[in-house]
Every structure is written in C-alpha cells, then in structure tokens.
Design a protein around this motif. Structure first.
Motif, PDB file in Angstrom:
ATOM      1  N   THR A   1       3.676   5.066  -5.532  1.00 18.39           N
ATOM      2  CA  THR A   1       4.310   6.080  -6.370  1.00 18.39           C
ATOM      3  C   THR A   1       5.215   5.438  -7.419  1.00 18.39           C
ATOM      4  O   THR A   1       5.947   4.499  -7.120  1.00 18.39           O
TER       5      THR A   1
ATOM      6  N   LEU B   1      -4.859   4.670  -2.316  1.00 15.63           N
ATOM      7  CA  LEU B   1      -3.450   4.779  -2.692  1.00 15.63           C
ATOM      8  C   LEU B   1      -2.575   5.109  -1.499  1.00 15.63           C
ATOM      9  O   LEU B   1      -2.999   5.808  -0.560  1.00 15.63           O
ATOM     10  N   SER B   2      -1.365   4.599  -1.556  1.00  9.07           N
ATOM     11  CA  SER B   2      -0.373   4.880  -0.518  1.00  9.07           C
ATOM     12  C   SER B   2       0.905   5.373  -1.187  1.00  9.07           C
ATOM     13  O   SER B   2       1.094   5.186  -2.396  1.00  9.07           O
TER      14      SER B   2
ATOM     15  N   VAL C   1       2.038   9.707  -4.928  1.00  8.25           N
ATOM     16  CA  VAL C   1       1.114   9.684  -3.791  1.00  8.25           C
ATOM     17  C   VAL C   1       1.834  10.314  -2.596  1.00  8.25           C
ATOM     18  O   VAL C   1       2.802   9.773  -2.073  1.00  8.25           O
TER      19      VAL C   1
ATOM     20  N   VAL D   1      -1.533  12.780  -5.954  1.00  6.91           N
ATOM     21  CA  VAL D   1      -2.747  12.451  -5.214  1.00  6.91           C
ATOM     22  C   VAL D   1      -2.388  12.184  -3.766  1.00  6.91           C
ATOM     23  O   VAL D   1      -1.287  11.694  -3.472  1.00  6.91           O
ATOM     24  N   GLN D   2      -3.293  12.489  -2.874  1.00  6.41           N
ATOM     25  CA  GLN D   2      -3.052  12.278  -1.453  1.00  6.41           C
ATOM     26  C   GLN D   2      -3.263  10.817  -1.072  1.00  6.41           C
ATOM     27  O   GLN D   2      -4.050  10.109  -1.713  1.00  6.41           O
ATOM     28  N   PRO D   3      -2.589  10.353  -0.056  1.00  6.22           N
ATOM     29  CA  PRO D   3      -2.813   8.975   0.415  1.00  6.22           C
ATOM     30  C   PRO D   3      -4.283   8.728   0.738  1.00  6.22           C
ATOM     31  O   PRO D   3      -4.973   9.605   1.275  1.00  6.22           O
TER      32      PRO D   3
END
Length: 131
Positions: free
Chosen positions: A94, A89-90, A129, A12-14
C-alpha cells in the motif's frame, strides 16, 4: 522537460494483481527509451522507496528484493507509456506510486535506484491493498 502522468491505482484485495500506467510526454521528437525510468512508492510516514527500474537505452530491468518476482516494469515506446505490473499484492504494498525519469542519455545505459537521482516525477497514484 518530461511530463509523467500515472494512472491505474485503486483498492485491491490481497493476492490480486494491478497494472499501473505512466504516460510520458516531452519535447517534440523525444525518445522514451533514452531515459532511465523508475517506479517508486511512498507509504504514510515512510521514505520513498524504489520498486522497479528500467535502464536507459538497453531497457534492462531490476528490482529490489521486496518485490522481485512479483513486480515487472515494461515500456511501450510507441505509446510513450511505462507500465508496472504488480502481482500477489499484500497490504505492505500500500502506498502512493510514482513514476520518475532522468535523461536523456545518448546511447548509454544507466540505471538509477535512488529517488534523488531522478529529475522528473509524476503526481502519483494511490494503491491500497486491503480485504
């Protein structure tokens, strides 16, 4: 004995969100609410750390400061499923995410924050992430 199976991980992207699920099964007639449940994560080379906790019976939720306001734990007793909703998310989020359980507790409310306090673990689901 409980069996826990996590799902929902992925890349998933930040800044995006992700929902993890943990299906819990056990002996006939078991009650999910009687167990304290926790979500933990582990990044390579780091210790396993808790990210969300739900108390037995009361369902009280608590979080460490690192995820407070971004993560939310919930449960659907009818589906015997525990969820972890993760927002904003950042890359620091991860890791491999695990759900864990301990109990059952007859009417009492307990919260456990250390992985050593849990007896039952799922196999984990990977969350990455990255842009």
């Amino acid at each position: 004995q409980l069996q826990l199976v996590e799902s929902g991980g992925g890349l998933v992207q930040p800044g995006r969100s992700l929902r993890l699920s943990c299906v819990v099964s056990g002996f006939t007639g078991f009650t999910l609410g009687a167990y304290a449940i926790g979500w933990f994560r582990q990044a390579p080379g780091k210790e396993r750390e808790g990210v969300a906790y739900m108390s037995s019976n009361s369902g009280h939720t608590s979080y460490p400061d690192s995820v407070k306001g971004r993560f939310a734990i919930s449960r659907d007793n009818a589906k015997s499923t525990v969820y972890l909703d993760m927002n904003n998310l950042s890359p620091d989020d991860t890791g491999t995410y695990y759900c864990a359980g301990v109990g059952p507790f007859d009417g009492r409310s307990f919260t456990y924050t250390s992985p050593r306090q849990y007896d039952y673990w799922g196999q984990g689901t990977q969350v990455t992430v990255s842009s």
